[in-house]
Design a protein around this motif. Sequence first.
Motif, PDB file in Angstrom:
ATOM      1  N   GLU A 135       0.835  -1.201   0.000  1.00 47.92           N
ATOM      2  CA  GLU A 135       0.000   0.000   0.000  1.00 47.92           C
ATOM      3  C   GLU A 135       0.873   1.256   0.000  1.00 47.92           C
ATOM      4  N   ALA A 136       0.694   2.065  -1.042  1.00 48.38           N
ATOM      5  CA  ALA A 136       1.492   3.283  -1.198  1.00 48.38           C
ATOM      6  C   ALA A 136       0.792   4.476  -0.555  1.00 48.38           C
ATOM      7  N   LEU A 137       1.572   5.352   0.055  1.00 47.51           N
ATOM      8  CA  LEU A 137       1.085   6.645   0.535  1.00 47.51           C
ATOM      9  C   LEU A 137       1.883   7.717  -0.183  1.00 47.51           C
ATOM     10  N   ASP A 138       1.198   8.777  -0.566  1.00 45.70           N
ATOM     11  CA  ASP A 138       1.832   9.858  -1.318  1.00 45.70           C
ATOM     12  C   ASP A 138       1.631  11.174  -0.577  1.00 45.70           C
ATOM     13  N   TRP A 139       2.704  11.655   0.026  1.00 43.15           N
ATOM     14  CA  TRP A 139       2.631  12.900   0.796  1.00 43.15           C
ATOM     15  C   TRP A 139       2.091  14.041  -0.059  1.00 43.15           C
ATOM     16  N   ASP A 140       2.590  14.161  -1.295  1.00 43.51           N
ATOM     17  CA  ASP A 140       2.183  15.279  -2.149  1.00 43.51           C
ATOM     18  C   ASP A 140       0.692  15.233  -2.473  1.00 43.51           C
ATOM     19  N   ALA A 141       0.143  14.047  -2.669  1.00 44.80           N
ATOM     20  CA  ALA A 141      -1.271  13.922  -3.036  1.00 44.80           C
ATOM     21  C   ALA A 141      -2.196  13.862  -1.820  1.00 44.80           C
ATOM     22  N   ASP A 142      -1.791  13.117  -0.793  1.00 42.61           N
ATOM     23  CA  ASP A 142      -2.702  12.818   0.322  1.00 42.61           C
ATOM     24  C   ASP A 142      -2.312  13.450   1.652  1.00 42.61           C
ATOM     25  N   HIS A 143      -1.127  14.031   1.731  1.00 46.62           N
ATOM     26  CA  HIS A 143      -0.578  14.511   3.009  1.00 46.62           C
ATOM     27  C   HIS A 143      -0.572  13.399   4.049  1.00 46.62           C
ATOM     28  N   MET A 144      -0.196  12.189   3.593  1.00 44.81           N
ATOM     29  CA  MET A 144      -0.064  11.040   4.488  1.00 44.81           C
ATOM     30  C   MET A 144       1.325  10.438   4.319  1.00 44.81           C
ATOM     31  N   TYR A 145       1.826   9.855   5.400  1.00 44.94           N
ATOM     32  CA  TYR A 145       3.130   9.206   5.356  1.00 44.94           C
ATOM     33  C   TYR A 145       3.092   7.987   6.274  1.00 44.94           C
ATOM     34  N   TRP A 146       4.102   7.132   6.135  1.00 41.87           N
ATOM     35  CA  TRP A 146       4.249   5.953   6.991  1.00 41.87           C
ATOM     36  C   TRP A 146       5.111   6.328   8.191  1.00 41.87           C
ATOM     37  N   ALA A 147       4.509   6.378   9.378  1.00 46.35           N
ATOM     38  CA  ALA A 147       5.255   6.658  10.609  1.00 46.35           C
ATOM     39  C   ALA A 147       5.790   5.345  11.169  1.00 46.35           C
ATOM     40  N   PHE A 148       7.042   5.343  11.592  1.00 46.00           N
ATOM     41  CA  PHE A 148       7.717   4.147  12.086  1.00 46.00           C
ATOM     42  C   PHE A 148       7.736   4.144  13.610  1.00 46.00           C
ATOM     43  N   TYR A 149       7.296   3.035  14.208  1.00 43.90           N
ATOM     44  CA  TYR A 149       7.227   2.884  15.657  1.00 43.90           C
ATOM     45  C   TYR A 149       8.074   1.694  16.114  1.00 43.90           C
ATOM     46  N   GLU A 150       8.643   1.855  17.299  1.00 39.37           N
ATOM     47  CA  GLU A 150       9.444   0.805  17.926  1.00 39.37           C
ATOM     48  C   GLU A 150       8.869   0.571  19.319  1.00 39.37           C
ATOM     49  N   ASN A 151       8.345  -0.640  19.558  1.00 38.74           N
ATOM     50  CA  ASN A 151       7.696  -0.977  20.834  1.00 38.74           C
ATOM     51  C   ASN A 151       6.665   0.072  21.250  1.00 38.74           C
ATOM     52  N   GLY A 152       5.854   0.510  20.298  1.00 40.79           N
ATOM     53  CA  GLY A 152       4.750   1.418  20.601  1.00 40.79           C
ATOM     54  C   GLY A 152       5.113   2.889  20.684  1.00 40.79           C
ATOM     55  N   GLU A 153       6.386   3.224  20.539  1.00 44.59           N
ATOM     56  CA  GLU A 153       6.821   4.619  20.612  1.00 44.59           C
ATOM     57  C   GLU A 153       7.332   5.073  19.247  1.00 44.59           C
ATOM     58  N   TYR A 154       7.087   6.330  18.913  1.00 46.75           N
ATOM     59  CA  TYR A 154       7.595   6.874  17.659  1.00 46.75           C
ATOM     60  C   TYR A 154       9.108   6.671  17.635  1.00 46.75           C
TER      61      TYR A 154
END
Length: 131
Positions: free
Chosen positions: A89-108
């Motif tokens: 599943e692709a997210l496009d910041w320019d089109a949707d203002h969405m990005y994939w945030a990366f978490y480690e053990n529940g924390e950003y």
Amino acid sequence: SAPVFPTPAEPKASPAPKEAPQTSIPEGAEELGEGSKLIYFTATFADGRTSSYAIHTDAETVGDALIAYDLIKGDPGDYGLYVTIVCGEALDWDADHMYWAFYENGEYAMTGVDATPVSDGMSYAFVATEG
């Protein structure tokens, strides 16, 4: 009764995405790979669906482990791999203002996926996030 304090394995309450990343192997997680370390990975998509994996790996970084099973793709950037596709599943910041945030053990996560060392038993997640 005595107060209960969070342990490092529990996510702390914080302004988190709609669904907090899993900190243990979810029921129905797909098991992948062979290796001496076991990590847990969950993807939370923009519509709230999730995909979960238990990954056995000898990879040095979480990025290498996830790329090996085609779970993430991205482009090199100034700060490491900029992940644009998670579980197809692709997210496009320019089109949707969405990005994939990366978490480690529940924390950003404080490091990018390609700079985060694999730690046995840890949970990692990418969450579709509105910016």
